[in-house]
Design an enzyme around this catalytic site. Structure first.
Site, PDB file in Angstrom:
ATOM      1  N   ASP A 116    -112.083  26.549  51.642  1.00  0.00           N
ATOM      2  CA  ASP A 116    -113.442  27.320  52.082  1.00  0.00           C
ATOM      3  C   ASP A 116    -113.366  28.742  51.541  1.00  0.00           C
ATOM      4  OD1 ASP A 116    -116.097  27.155  53.260  1.00  0.00           O
ATOM      5  OD2 ASP A 116    -115.169  28.558  54.421  1.00  0.00           O
ATOM      6  N   GLU A 132    -113.616  35.896  46.040  1.00  0.00           N
ATOM      7  CA  GLU A 132    -114.897  35.256  46.214  1.00  0.00           C
ATOM      8  C   GLU A 132    -115.965  36.231  46.487  1.00  0.00           C
ATOM      9  OE1 GLU A 132    -113.673  33.365  50.355  1.00  0.00           O
ATOM     10  OE2 GLU A 132    -115.355  35.291  51.148  1.00  0.00           O
ATOM     11  N   HIS A 184    -117.396  29.590  51.603  1.00  0.00           N
ATOM     12  CA  HIS A 184    -117.248  30.455  52.951  1.00  0.00           C
ATOM     13  C   HIS A 184    -118.175  29.893  53.956  1.00  0.00           C
ATOM     14  CE1 HIS A 184    -114.780  34.056  54.489  1.00  0.00           C
ATOM     15  NE2 HIS A 184    -115.278  33.278  55.522  1.00  0.00           N
ATOM     16  N   ARG A 206    -108.693  32.893  54.830  1.00  0.00           N
ATOM     17  CA  ARG A 206    -109.016  33.788  53.999  1.00  0.00           C
ATOM     18  C   ARG A 206    -108.336  33.294  52.559  1.00  0.00           C
ATOM     19  NH1 ARG A 206    -112.447  34.881  56.873  1.00  0.00           N
ATOM     20  NH2 ARG A 206    -113.149  37.019  57.706  1.00  0.00           N
TER      21      ARG A 206
HETATM   22  P1  NAI Z   1    -106.784  34.017  66.125  1.00  0.00           P
HETATM   23  O1  NAI Z   1    -106.652  35.671  66.288  1.00  0.00           O
HETATM   24  O2  NAI Z   1    -107.459  33.321  67.407  1.00  0.00           O
HETATM   25  O3  NAI Z   1    -105.644  33.280  65.576  1.00  0.00           O
HETATM   26  C1  NAI Z   1    -104.720  33.809  64.660  1.00  0.00           C
HETATM   27  C2  NAI Z   1    -103.562  33.263  64.898  1.00  0.00           C
HETATM   28  O4  NAI Z   1    -102.712  33.645  63.627  1.00  0.00           O
HETATM   29  C3  NAI Z   1    -102.522  34.018  66.027  1.00  0.00           C
HETATM   30  O5  NAI Z   1    -102.071  32.852  66.912  1.00  0.00           O
HETATM   31  C4  NAI Z   1    -101.882  34.874  65.479  1.00  0.00           C
HETATM   32  O6  NAI Z   1    -100.634  35.019  66.318  1.00  0.00           O
HETATM   33  C5  NAI Z   1    -101.426  33.939  64.229  1.00  0.00           C
HETATM   34  N1  NAI Z   1    -100.859  34.967  63.095  1.00  0.00           N
HETATM   35  C6  NAI Z   1    -100.832  36.217  62.894  1.00  0.00           C
HETATM   36  N2  NAI Z   1    -100.136  36.830  61.934  1.00  0.00           N
HETATM   37  C7  NAI Z   1     -99.440  35.576  61.611  1.00  0.00           C
HETATM   38  C8  NAI Z   1     -98.401  35.666  60.698  1.00  0.00           C
HETATM   39  N3  NAI Z   1     -97.773  36.362  59.852  1.00  0.00           N
HETATM   40  N4  NAI Z   1     -97.952  34.267  60.369  1.00  0.00           N
HETATM   41  C9  NAI Z   1     -98.347  33.101  61.082  1.00  0.00           C
HETATM   42  N5  NAI Z   1     -99.292  33.242  62.188  1.00  0.00           N
HETATM   43  C10 NAI Z   1     -99.807  34.612  62.256  1.00  0.00           C
HETATM   44  O7  NAI Z   1    -108.054  33.894  64.914  1.00  0.00           O
HETATM   45  P2  NAI Z   1    -108.890  32.528  64.736  1.00  0.00           P
HETATM   46  O8  NAI Z   1    -110.095  32.781  65.484  1.00  0.00           O
HETATM   47  O9  NAI Z   1    -108.101  31.446  65.003  1.00  0.00           O
HETATM   48  O10 NAI Z   1    -109.289  32.888  63.162  1.00  0.00           O
HETATM   49  C11 NAI Z   1    -108.123  32.475  62.151  1.00  0.00           C
HETATM   50  C12 NAI Z   1    -108.940  32.942  60.794  1.00  0.00           C
HETATM   51  O11 NAI Z   1    -109.634  32.177  60.497  1.00  0.00           O
HETATM   52  C13 NAI Z   1    -109.343  34.543  60.837  1.00  0.00           C
HETATM   53  O12 NAI Z   1    -108.489  35.542  60.558  1.00  0.00           O
HETATM   54  C14 NAI Z   1    -110.270  34.454  59.588  1.00  0.00           C
HETATM   55  O13 NAI Z   1    -109.646  34.650  58.653  1.00  0.00           O
HETATM   56  C15 NAI Z   1    -110.849  32.845  59.672  1.00  0.00           C
HETATM   57  N6  NAI Z   1    -112.070  32.532  59.740  1.00  0.00           N
HETATM   58  C16 NAI Z   1    -112.489  31.794  58.567  1.00  0.00           C
HETATM   59  C17 NAI Z   1    -114.055  31.646  58.886  1.00  0.00           C
HETATM   60  C18 NAI Z   1    -114.653  30.901  57.790  1.00  0.00           C
HETATM   61  O14 NAI Z   1    -116.130  30.658  57.738  1.00  0.00           O
HETATM   62  N7  NAI Z   1    -114.150  30.227  56.821  1.00  0.00           N
HETATM   63  C19 NAI Z   1    -114.825  31.688  60.139  1.00  0.00           C
HETATM   64  C20 NAI Z   1    -114.320  32.543  61.194  1.00  0.00           C
HETATM   65  C21 NAI Z   1    -112.808  32.741  60.878  1.00  0.00           C
END
Ligand code: NAI
Length: 344
Positions: free
Chosen positions: A258, A263, A295, A234
């Site tokens: 990305d 955005e 994105h 993000r």
């Molecule tokens: P997930 O929920 O599986 O993993 C997120 C990880 O971040 C977890 O292990 C969590 O413990 C950790 N986390 C939470 N707060 C934290 C902090 N303060 N410091 C360090 N780590 C922390 O989520 P996933 O599926 O891996 O997605 C991650 C991010 O990717 C999403 O939140 C979304 O913003 C982004 N995303 C971007 C896309 C794109 O098209 N560019 C598409 C899908 C997701």
């Protein structure tokens, strides 16, 4: 069941039509984003389906509730655009927690490789029969250290990809998952240690109050000279002005983005005939060592299928009163984990 579908793009429709027909849901596609001015369009519908740059703030929630709408179905994983605290007890919010971690992780690596091996420049040169190699010198990823912030679904896939390249991984997560650890090859460290020792830093954590501007001037100060920052998560995880300052001072070697913190009014649209009002973005794009995609990381055929199928199943399950692991709760995160009876 009739669902008002906001911020529709042509690539959304085939998969949503397919699964809508299969499960008996009719989508009305609106190109406009959901906000206070467009919420009225949802009048007479059973729910709304929204994406990353739709606004679901208190005013929008009030309007939806006034119209008797009880469901917000996010067709994405992140939910930072929803006022979850205000939504609690008023409207049910569902998301698609995972549609293809591979899509995002592979895109992160694609941006990184492009930056490191200058393939974007080589492509343009060869189209012009310019076969000079001057200025195209890259470096090997093998043996380099990558810092991965956020080791959830996408972070884990990205770590595996990096390991395939022979990179050393330093990981940081608020909730570490020891299954990824592998001696010195992959280990958790404190954030400062990751910043100080990583040649590349890739962000895979969600945007929360904790992570807003995680990469700011102070973090950049601590980083290695020449560090490459990759952000497919993000935009607001990075303080863009600090990033620009780091690029100008040569502290940051390259940025692969990305996502961008401002955005929402720009991405997913063709702005090529408009004067770019956002000076920060214009400056960022003008940098030779910044690669920006709009994105796009999620955009694979597999992900679009999974997004549509899960969203439709979330909607159907809600109207059939079935408990759903994808329902979100401000207090306990996910309704299925609710132990305090605070959820709906
Ligand atoms: P997930 O929920 O599986 O993993 C997120 C990880 O971040 C977890 O292990 C969590 O413990 C950790 N986390 C939470 N707060 C934290 C902090 N303060 N410091 C360090 N780590 C922390 O989520 P996933 O599926 O891996 O997605 C991650 C991010 O990717 C999403 O939140 C979304 O913003 C982004 N995303 C971007 C896309 C794109 O098209 N560019 C598409 C899908 C997701």
């Amino acid at each position: 069941m009739r669902i008002a579908f906001y911020d529709t793009k042509p690539y959304d429709r085939p998969s949503f039509d397919k699964y809508g027909e299969k499960y008996g849901i009719k989508f009305k596609y609106f190109e406009t984003k959901l906000n206070e001015d467009t919420a009225e369009l949802a009048k007479g519908f059973d729910g709304v389906c929204v994406f990353v740059n739709d606004t679901v703030n208190a005013a929008v929630i009030d309007k939806l509730c006034e119209m008797g709408i009880k469901l917000v179905a996010l067709r994405c994983a992140g939910f930072n655009n929803i006022d979850m605290k205000y939504a609690h007890g008023k409207i049910h919010v569902f998301r698609v927690p995972a549609y293809s971690p591979y899509a995002v992780a592979e895109h992160a690596m694609a941006l990184l490789l492009t930056s490191v091996r200058r393939t974007h420049k080589a492509y343009i040169r060869s189209k012009d029969f310019n076969f000079s190699l001057n200025g195209l010198t890259g470096f090997d990823l093998h043996g380099k250290t990558v810092g991965v912030i956020g080791t959830g679904k996408i972070g884990k896939v990205f770590i595996n990809i990096c390991r395939g390249f022979g990179m050393k991984v330093l990981a940081y997560d608020k909730f570490p998952s020891n299954e990824i650890c592998d001696g010195d090859a992959v280990k958790y460290v404190e954030l400062d240690e990751l910043l100080q020792n990583s040649d590349i830093i890739s962000l895979h954590c969600p945007l929360t109050d904790d992570t807003h501007h995680l990469i700011d001037g102070t973090a950049i100060e601590k980083a290695k000279k020449g560090v490459i920052i990759v952000n497919t998560s993000r935009g607001a995880l990075i303080d863009t002005e600090a990033l620009l300052a780091g690029i100008k001072s040569r502290k940051i070697g390259a940025a692969c983005l990305d996502v961008y913190e401002e955005e929402s009014d720009l991405f997913f649209e063709d702005n090529s005939n408009r004067i770019m009002e956002d000076d920060t973005l214009a400056r960022l794009i003008s940098m030779p060592n910044v690669i920006l995609s709009a994105h796009q990381a999620f955009l694979t055929e597999e992900a679009l299928e999974n997004i549509a199928e899960t969203t439709v199943q979330n909607i159907v399950g809600f109207f059939e009163n079935k408990p759903c692991p994808n329902e979100l709760c401000y207090y306990c995160g996910f309704v299925q984990d609710c132990k305090n009876g605070k959820c709906f």
